[in-house]
Design a protein around this motif. Structure first.
Motif, PDB file in Angstrom:
ATOM      1  N   THR A  15       0.624  -1.163   0.079  1.00  0.00           N
ATOM      2  CA  THR A  15      -0.095   0.224  -0.079  1.00  0.00           C
ATOM      3  C   THR A  15       0.969   1.111   0.033  1.00  0.00           C
ATOM      4  OG1 THR A  15      -0.147  -0.216   2.434  1.00  0.00           O
ATOM      5  CG2 THR A  15      -2.015  -1.153   0.980  1.00  0.00           C
ATOM      6  N   GLN A  16       2.148   1.072   0.250  1.00  0.00           N
ATOM      7  CA  GLN A  16       3.009   2.350   0.095  1.00  0.00           C
ATOM      8  C   GLN A  16       4.435   1.826  -0.022  1.00  0.00           C
ATOM      9  OE1 GLN A  16       3.138   4.108   4.140  1.00  0.00           O
ATOM     10  NE2 GLN A  16       3.592   1.974   5.201  1.00  0.00           N
ATOM     11  N   ARG A  66      -2.126  -4.853   5.633  1.00  0.00           N
ATOM     12  CA  ARG A  66      -3.233  -5.021   6.650  1.00  0.00           C
ATOM     13  C   ARG A  66      -4.259  -4.069   6.568  1.00  0.00           C
ATOM     14  NH1 ARG A  66       0.988  -2.685  11.425  1.00  0.00           N
ATOM     15  NH2 ARG A  66       1.262  -0.668  10.714  1.00  0.00           N
ATOM     16  N   ASN A  67      -4.106  -2.967   6.141  1.00  0.00           N
ATOM     17  CA  ASN A  67      -5.316  -1.977   5.670  1.00  0.00           C
ATOM     18  C   ASN A  67      -6.124  -2.084   4.534  1.00  0.00           C
ATOM     19  OD1 ASN A  67      -6.624   0.709   5.243  1.00  0.00           O
ATOM     20  ND2 ASN A  67      -5.602   1.506   7.054  1.00  0.00           N
ATOM     21  N   GLU A  68      -7.374  -2.412   4.769  1.00  0.00           N
ATOM     22  CA  GLU A  68      -8.159  -2.932   3.351  1.00  0.00           C
ATOM     23  C   GLU A  68      -8.263  -1.536   2.725  1.00  0.00           C
ATOM     24  OE1 GLU A  68     -11.987  -5.498   1.876  1.00  0.00           O
ATOM     25  OE2 GLU A  68     -11.708  -5.176   3.956  1.00  0.00           O
ATOM     26  N   GLU A  69      -8.916  -0.601   3.169  1.00  0.00           N
ATOM     27  CA  GLU A  69      -8.898   0.884   2.627  1.00  0.00           C
ATOM     28  C   GLU A  69      -7.791   1.154   1.734  1.00  0.00           C
ATOM     29  OE1 GLU A  69     -10.150   5.614   3.812  1.00  0.00           O
ATOM     30  OE2 GLU A  69     -10.054   3.911   5.302  1.00  0.00           O
ATOM     31  N   LYS A  70      -6.551   1.151   2.420  1.00  0.00           N
ATOM     32  CA  LYS A  70      -5.367   1.602   1.580  1.00  0.00           C
ATOM     33  C   LYS A  70      -5.281   0.847   0.327  1.00  0.00           C
ATOM     34  CE  LYS A  70      -3.127   4.180   5.146  1.00  0.00           C
ATOM     35  NZ  LYS A  70      -1.680   4.215   5.997  1.00  0.00           N
ATOM     36  N   VAL A 114      -6.438  -9.070   2.630  1.00  0.00           N
ATOM     37  CA  VAL A 114      -5.856  -8.576   3.989  1.00  0.00           C
ATOM     38  C   VAL A 114      -4.998  -9.446   4.769  1.00  0.00           C
ATOM     39  CG1 VAL A 114      -6.470  -7.154   5.838  1.00  0.00           C
ATOM     40  CG2 VAL A 114      -7.825  -6.666   3.643  1.00  0.00           C
ATOM     41  N   ASP A 120      -2.218  -9.177   8.201  1.00  0.00           N
ATOM     42  CA  ASP A 120      -1.275  -8.228   9.137  1.00  0.00           C
ATOM     43  C   ASP A 120      -0.226  -9.303   9.488  1.00  0.00           C
ATOM     44  OD1 ASP A 120       0.061  -6.983  11.125  1.00  0.00           O
ATOM     45  OD2 ASP A 120      -1.886  -6.741  12.262  1.00  0.00           O
TER      46      ASP A 120
END
Length: 262
Positions: free
Chosen positions: A16-17, A39-43, A63, A65
């Motif tokens: 995600t980044q 781990r972050n679904e929105e991202k 997803v 973690d």
């Protein structure tokens, strides 16, 4: 030069980044189907929208973690039941917080070992059978130049990333006969959130501004700047391509020449 990954499916962790996302973007530009993991679904949903799909690629995410091995295990098993064919795996997990190694708690080492070595091992065992069936596999581990030249204040990270490097090298010797390569990419100081944290930590300990610390660090890099995440992502994508079929078991620094060892 054959860089075409059309029809190939890649799993990219920590996507995600930073370097993970940059690697996913570059793989998609080479026409791979890319599955993002974080781990972050929105991202993850936001990151998915940035991937090129002009060649008809089908991009996905799931997803997980990586601080919870059982969750990773369950998520990977569920994904592979739906999408069993995987040709590329990019192992990329964030490192632990910094600080003097003499002050590190034993639990830090255990947690970091599980996040990196144990999860990597499980992921590889899960996807290598489909790579063998396809006669094509690319495994790239995002580690750090610290396996060649330690960075002060990141001792726990160095210790575990060194273990990942050795694990990856051993793996490369065992499975290359099946058309599967394993390589380690060693980012140097790269423009990511991780670098921001390092700058902040050093600025506090040296009683300087982050900008001043950044200038001093850049002065020690032959190209006189930090590496961009997309530059590291491009190296990852190349190692995943057909053109890199004979590159196996290497530690590739992407650091502007900062690492002084051969």
């Amino acid at each position: 030069m054959n860089l075409d990954l059309k029809g190939k499916t890649a799993i990219v962790c920590g996507a995600t980044q930073g370097i993970g996302l940059a690697s996913a973007v570059e793989l998609a530009l080479l026409s791979a189907n890319v599955t993002l993991v974080a781990r972050n679904e929105e991202k993850l949903r936001e990151a998915l929208e940035t991937l090129d799909s002009s060649a008809g690629q089908l991009h996905r995410y799931f997803v997980a973690d990586f601080s919870d091995h059982e969750q990773v295990k369950e998520a990977v098993e569920n994904y592979l039941r739906l999408c069993p064919d995987v040709h590329i795996l990019v192992n990329n997990t964030g490192g632990p917080s910094g600080g003097p190694i003499i002050e590190a708690e034993t639990e830090q080492f255990l947690k970091t070992f599980q996040m990196h070595v144990i999860n990597n091992q499980f992921l590889v065992q899960s996807v290598v059978p489909s790579m063998k069936n396809a006669g094509y596999g690319r495994i790239v581990n995002i580690i750090s130049t610290s396996v060649k030249q330690p960075i002060v204040g990141l001792g726990v990270s160095h210790t575990i990333r060194g273990a990942v490097a050795s694990w990856g090298k051993t793996l490369s010797l065992e499975i290359a006969q099946y058309g599967i390569t394993v390589n380690n990419v060693l980012p140097g100081y790269t423009e990511t959130a991780r670098l921001d944290a390092v700058l902040g930590m050093r600025a506090k300990s040296q009683n300087k501004s982050p900008e001043e610390v950044a200038r001093e660090m850049e002065a020690g890099i032959p190209i006189r700047r930090f590496t961009k995440a997309e530059e590291t992502g491009a190296a990852v994508a190349f190692l995943c391509s057909p053109a890199a079929a004979s590159i196996n078991g290497v530690n590739l620094p992407v650091d502007g020449g900062r690492t002084e060892s051969m």
